[in-house]
Design a protein around this motif. Structure first.
Motif, PDB file in Angstrom:
ATOM      1  N   VAL C  86       0.883  -1.152  -0.162  1.00 35.43           N
ATOM      2  CA  VAL C  86       0.003   0.199   0.035  1.00 35.43           C
ATOM      3  C   VAL C  86       0.885   1.311   0.084  1.00 35.43           C
ATOM      4  CG1 VAL C  86      -1.789   1.477   1.533  1.00 35.43           C
ATOM      5  CG2 VAL C  86      -1.874  -1.244   1.058  1.00 35.43           C
ATOM      6  N   ASP C  87       0.552   2.168  -1.155  1.00 37.69           N
ATOM      7  CA  ASP C  87       1.396   3.453  -0.977  1.00 37.69           C
ATOM      8  C   ASP C  87       0.699   4.367  -0.172  1.00 37.69           C
ATOM      9  OD1 ASP C  87       2.701   2.507  -3.319  1.00 37.69           O
ATOM     10  OD2 ASP C  87       1.057   2.897  -4.458  1.00 37.69           O
ATOM     11  N   ASP C  88      -0.851   4.416  -0.198  1.00 38.05           N
ATOM     12  CA  ASP C  88      -1.508   5.387   0.797  1.00 38.05           C
ATOM     13  C   ASP C  88      -2.755   4.731   0.902  1.00 38.05           C
ATOM     14  OD1 ASP C  88      -2.117   7.611   2.017  1.00 38.05           O
ATOM     15  OD2 ASP C  88      -2.216   8.679   0.222  1.00 38.05           O
ATOM     16  N   PHE C  89      -3.582   4.957   1.755  1.00 39.62           N
ATOM     17  CA  PHE C  89      -4.866   4.771   2.239  1.00 39.62           C
ATOM     18  C   PHE C  89      -5.736   6.024   2.559  1.00 39.62           C
ATOM     19  CE2 PHE C  89      -4.981   4.512   6.491  1.00 39.62           C
ATOM     20  CZ  PHE C  89      -3.793   4.137   7.109  1.00 39.62           C
TER      21      PHE C  89
END
Lengths: 113, 113, 113, 113, 113
Positions: C86-89
């Motif tokens: 995951v890069d970002d959530f």
């Protein structure tokens, strides 16, 4: 898959033919909810093609993966199996009881397996 | 798979044809969260090809394993089955109620099965 | 699938052949029940074809999806795999610890992976 | 499979084509954690090929079993289905609310289904 | 399947090829254990072929059903998908927060999706 500890064994005379000659281990998942001397979550019954002993840490797989690991055929009457006997793990946040092979106060299996 | 105890039975007239003529047992997993006389986790309904009786310990399998155990065919409308009737188990850390076949204060099944 | 954080690694010499050469990560689901410094739910052991590092957020898939992601073949002895790093959530209601890559007080993995 | 009670229904205009024309029931598992008037565990959404009504007890199956029961084909976009409408059950240790068809204080469904 | 609410989204650059071009939503099951402003159970990550927006109620399916719904092929690296966007539900015993599209105090997604 989950990381568990072998806490017991089960014997059944009347059983599905696919279970003949297979050990049925009782395995407790390692999680943080366990206090010393008391199992706290529902344990899993798994076939064991690897020969794990009481108190050892194991990786358990479910479903088709378990049948592949323990039988090599997709059509067998079990769905949980030991797929690895753990030499070591590195889980920095794990509670102390994860490391202890046999928690204090827990007797060994009668069979000594 | 899990280690459970037969705590009841269910009857249904209107049902999937694959369930015709099959016993539907209600099975409570053996875990540490159970106090005497009260079921504490959601029980499982499983078909029983082995003829387990009330209070007996059984091993229950899910999914395709259940269909293999109870029908021999992958395309059936159930996904839980008794795959073994337990003669004995050796779980040193298990609470006392695991051993008792029928906990105090629990009546037997009406059918006496 | 679930959103988790890599909290450790497991090593096994004796294991199913399908696990040879695969990393086995220990992954904790991100949920609200976690307090700083203590894992609170049973972690999952997953194979990692993507090279996730300690403290990273990952998406984990189960069952056949895991075998497709990590092996390309339906007949393998595992049923959980990292399918995304995951890069970002963006989860507005998430607790603060979801965001922190390594919670205070948790040492890093010995292997530094 | 589990023993549950029909507690509601869901409608969706935008949905997988496989769900067209199928009722989507909301079903609460019968367990001991339920107090009168309040659902306590996450309910399941299941297709219903049998015509169960609000408050009825049902047996619900998951996965392929659900697709077999409700469609006869393994490739459908649902994984839970009612496989039996319960006439009677015999679970000696069950709490009183298992027996009551509609707990006090719970209104009936708007549709009266 | 379960009834949930879209509470967020996840982005991953490094991922299984089967996830390319698919939205990964974070979905919270609707159950009674949720208090306003705080997610209480482990959310599910699901692919979304239907275009659900933040705060919407959805039905989520697991396993092969998810792959059928989102891809039409059984061999894909995910096992959860939105199979319906809920217009309305009728669950008489549901707590009030089931009905509210976005609970008070929860900001919207950055992307406004």
């Amino acid at each position: 898959m989950f990381l568990g500890r072998v806490v017991g064994e089960v014997w059944a005379t009347k059983k599905s033919a696919d279970l003949d000659g297979r050990r049925l281990l009782v395995i407790q998942a390692l999680d943080e909810r366990r206090e010393p001397g008391a199992a706290k979550v529902t344990p899993v019954v798994a076939v064991d093609p690897l020969g794990a002993g009481f108190g050892q840490h194991v990786v358990v797989a479910f479903g088709k993966a378990a049948r592949v690991a323990a039988g090599g055929d997709g059509d067998l009457a079990f769905e949980a199996a030991v797929v690895g006997i753990v030499d070591d793990f590195d889980v920095p946040g794990a509670p102390a009881h994860w490391r202890s092979p046999v928690p204090d106060g827990e007797p060994k299996l009668r069979s000594g397996s």
